[in-house]
Write an enzyme that holds these catalytic residues in place. Structure first.
Site, PDB file in Angstrom:
ATOM      1  N   HIS A  57       0.836  -1.189   0.000  1.00  0.00           N
ATOM      2  CA  HIS A  57       0.000   0.000   0.000  1.00  0.00           C
ATOM      3  C   HIS A  57       0.882   1.255   0.000  1.00  0.00           C
ATOM      4  O   HIS A  57       2.048   1.202   0.382  1.00  0.00           O
ATOM      5  CB  HIS A  57      -0.849   0.081   1.277  1.00  0.00           C
ATOM      6  CG  HIS A  57      -1.590  -1.150   1.648  1.00  0.00           C
ATOM      7  ND1 HIS A  57      -2.958  -1.248   1.522  1.00  0.00           N
ATOM      8  CD2 HIS A  57      -1.182  -2.326   2.194  1.00  0.00           C
ATOM      9  CE1 HIS A  57      -3.363  -2.437   1.965  1.00  0.00           C
ATOM     10  NE2 HIS A  57      -2.300  -3.108   2.377  1.00  0.00           N
ATOM     11  N   TYR A  58       0.279   2.395  -0.361  1.00  0.00           N
ATOM     12  CA  TYR A  58       0.869   3.664   0.052  1.00  0.00           C
ATOM     13  C   TYR A  58      -0.103   4.366   0.999  1.00  0.00           C
ATOM     14  O   TYR A  58      -1.303   4.103   1.004  1.00  0.00           O
ATOM     15  CB  TYR A  58       1.281   4.548  -1.121  1.00  0.00           C
ATOM     16  CG  TYR A  58       0.249   4.970  -2.137  1.00  0.00           C
ATOM     17  CD1 TYR A  58      -1.029   5.420  -1.786  1.00  0.00           C
ATOM     18  CD2 TYR A  58       0.575   4.965  -3.495  1.00  0.00           C
ATOM     19  CE1 TYR A  58      -1.943   5.831  -2.731  1.00  0.00           C
ATOM     20  CE2 TYR A  58      -0.341   5.394  -4.448  1.00  0.00           C
ATOM     21  CZ  TYR A  58      -1.598   5.829  -4.053  1.00  0.00           C
ATOM     22  OH  TYR A  58      -2.506   6.243  -4.984  1.00  0.00           O
ATOM     23  N   THR A  59       0.428   5.269   1.828  1.00  0.00           N
ATOM     24  CA  THR A  59      -0.353   5.829   2.931  1.00  0.00           C
ATOM     25  C   THR A  59      -1.157   7.071   2.562  1.00  0.00           C
ATOM     26  O   THR A  59      -2.035   7.481   3.322  1.00  0.00           O
ATOM     27  CB  THR A  59       0.563   6.197   4.104  1.00  0.00           C
ATOM     28  OG1 THR A  59       1.478   7.219   3.683  1.00  0.00           O
ATOM     29  CG2 THR A  59       1.329   4.983   4.606  1.00  0.00           C
ATOM     30  N   GLU A 121       2.634  -0.918   4.547  1.00  0.00           N
ATOM     31  CA  GLU A 121       2.318   0.449   4.163  1.00  0.00           C
ATOM     32  C   GLU A 121       3.616   1.225   3.903  1.00  0.00           C
ATOM     33  O   GLU A 121       4.569   1.138   4.688  1.00  0.00           O
ATOM     34  CB  GLU A 121       1.521   1.155   5.262  1.00  0.00           C
ATOM     35  CG  GLU A 121       0.095   0.664   5.417  1.00  0.00           C
ATOM     36  CD  GLU A 121      -0.874   1.340   4.454  1.00  0.00           C
ATOM     37  OE1 GLU A 121      -0.409   2.153   3.619  1.00  0.00           O
ATOM     38  OE2 GLU A 121      -2.073   1.047   4.531  1.00  0.00           O
ATOM     39  N   HIS A 180      -2.730  -3.133  -3.237  1.00  0.00           N
ATOM     40  CA  HIS A 180      -4.092  -2.979  -2.729  1.00  0.00           C
ATOM     41  C   HIS A 180      -5.091  -2.878  -3.887  1.00  0.00           C
ATOM     42  O   HIS A 180      -6.214  -3.390  -3.811  1.00  0.00           O
ATOM     43  CB  HIS A 180      -4.155  -1.720  -1.860  1.00  0.00           C
ATOM     44  CG  HIS A 180      -5.287  -1.715  -0.894  1.00  0.00           C
ATOM     45  ND1 HIS A 180      -5.512  -0.685  -0.012  1.00  0.00           N
ATOM     46  CD2 HIS A 180      -6.281  -2.615  -0.645  1.00  0.00           C
ATOM     47  CE1 HIS A 180      -6.581  -0.948   0.722  1.00  0.00           C
ATOM     48  NE2 HIS A 180      -7.062  -2.110   0.356  1.00  0.00           N
TER      49      HIS A 180
END
Length: 295
Positions: A57-59, A121, A180
């Site tokens: 994921h990225y945040t 993440e 994701h």
């Protein structure tokens, strides 16, 4: 009289073994705290690792806010990779516990992926601020490559080390190292077009990637055939994507195409089906057919 004595003696003898058995059995279970778990004598063969996938994921935030969201809120991940110039990878949830990172979605026949995945993440803003309203202004359906923010070089090295270790320990299929967006294409677009899937595959052996020769072969093959929409959608399902069975490229179907392109053709993520996208999909299915463990 002798007959009565003999009968009485016989009855007494018959009761002795029973009394002895009861006494012996009671002595074996007198103290329940003495019970032990024997995990050596017998072992079942019908088993597999609980962890089946790694989800990246990225945040959509900076370091400080990412920490707050992932430690104080209703979402979490097993690991957090910040953009600090240091050697730290932060473990937020033990691997033997369930992190709340995946949400609704499906991949490779599995739903509720929080139960069977490790979530990582990466601090990254996702879409660059100047492009956040671009879809409305330009009437675009999907963000192109240049709208996404780059990842730091150090972050990529940390991702590589962490994913290599987890994949090896749990024997995770290359296909099941996903973003994701791969499991929730109508909800999520992370880790985005600038996450370097191809580089991670080539330099670190991480994840799945197609062979260029197979892509060229299927490109020529597709030019001489006309696959139906249903055949193309089945190819997506064969690889692991959840896609409907309608005979049209509706928005939900195009979301799947876009997610696939973000992963495997990131410089041209359009959400539209074309020959190159289908050739890449066919090449992946050829390479990784039968590589999933569904149990």
């Amino acid at each position: 009289m002798a007959k009565n004595i003999t009968a009485l003696a016989l009855a007494s003898l018959l009761t002795l073994p029973l009394i002895g058995c009861v006494t012996t059995f009671k002595s074996q279970i007198a103290n329940p705290e003495s019970f032990t778990i024997d995990s050596e004598t017998y072992q079942a063969t019908g088993k597999s690792q609980r962890i089946k996938s790694i989800v990246l994921h990225y945040t959509v935030s900076d370091n400080e806010r990412s920490i707050q969201l992932l430690t104080k809120g209703k979402v979490s991940s097993h690991y957090l990779i910040m953009d600090n110039d240091d050697d730290k990878i932060y473990s937020l949830v033990p691997e033997n516990q369930r992190a709340w990172h995946a949400g609704d979605g499906s991949f490779a026949g599995r739903t509720i992926l929080n139960d069977t995945s490790i979530g990582i993440e990466i601090v990254n803003i996702g879409i660059q601020p100047q492009y956040l309203s671009a879809l409305k202004d330009d009437e675009l359906d999907y963000h192109p490559y240049e709208h996404y923010a780059l990842f730091d070089e150090l972050q990529i090295k940390k991702v590589a080390q962490l994913v290599q270790d987890i994949a090896k320990r749990y024997d995770i299929s290359p296909k099941n190292i996903i973003g994701h967006s791969d499991l929730a294409p109508s909800r999520k677009i992370d880790p985005g077009a600038k996450f370097p899937w191809q580089r991670l595959y080539k330099e670190y052996g991480i994840g799945a990637w197609y062979d260029e020769g197979d892509k060229r072969y299927f490109t020529k093959e597709v030019e001489f055939t006309t696959p139906t929409i249903l055949e193309i959608k089945q190819a997506f399902r064969d690889y692991g994507y959840q896609i409907n069975d309608s005979d049209e490229w509706d928005k939900a179907s195009r979301d799947v195409i876009y997610a696939f392109q973000l992963h495997f053709r990131p410089q041209q993520p359009t959400g539209k089906m074309d020959i190159e996208t289908y050739a890449i999909l066919k090449a992946l299915n050829k390479k990784y057919a039968g590589r999933d463990d569904f149990y």
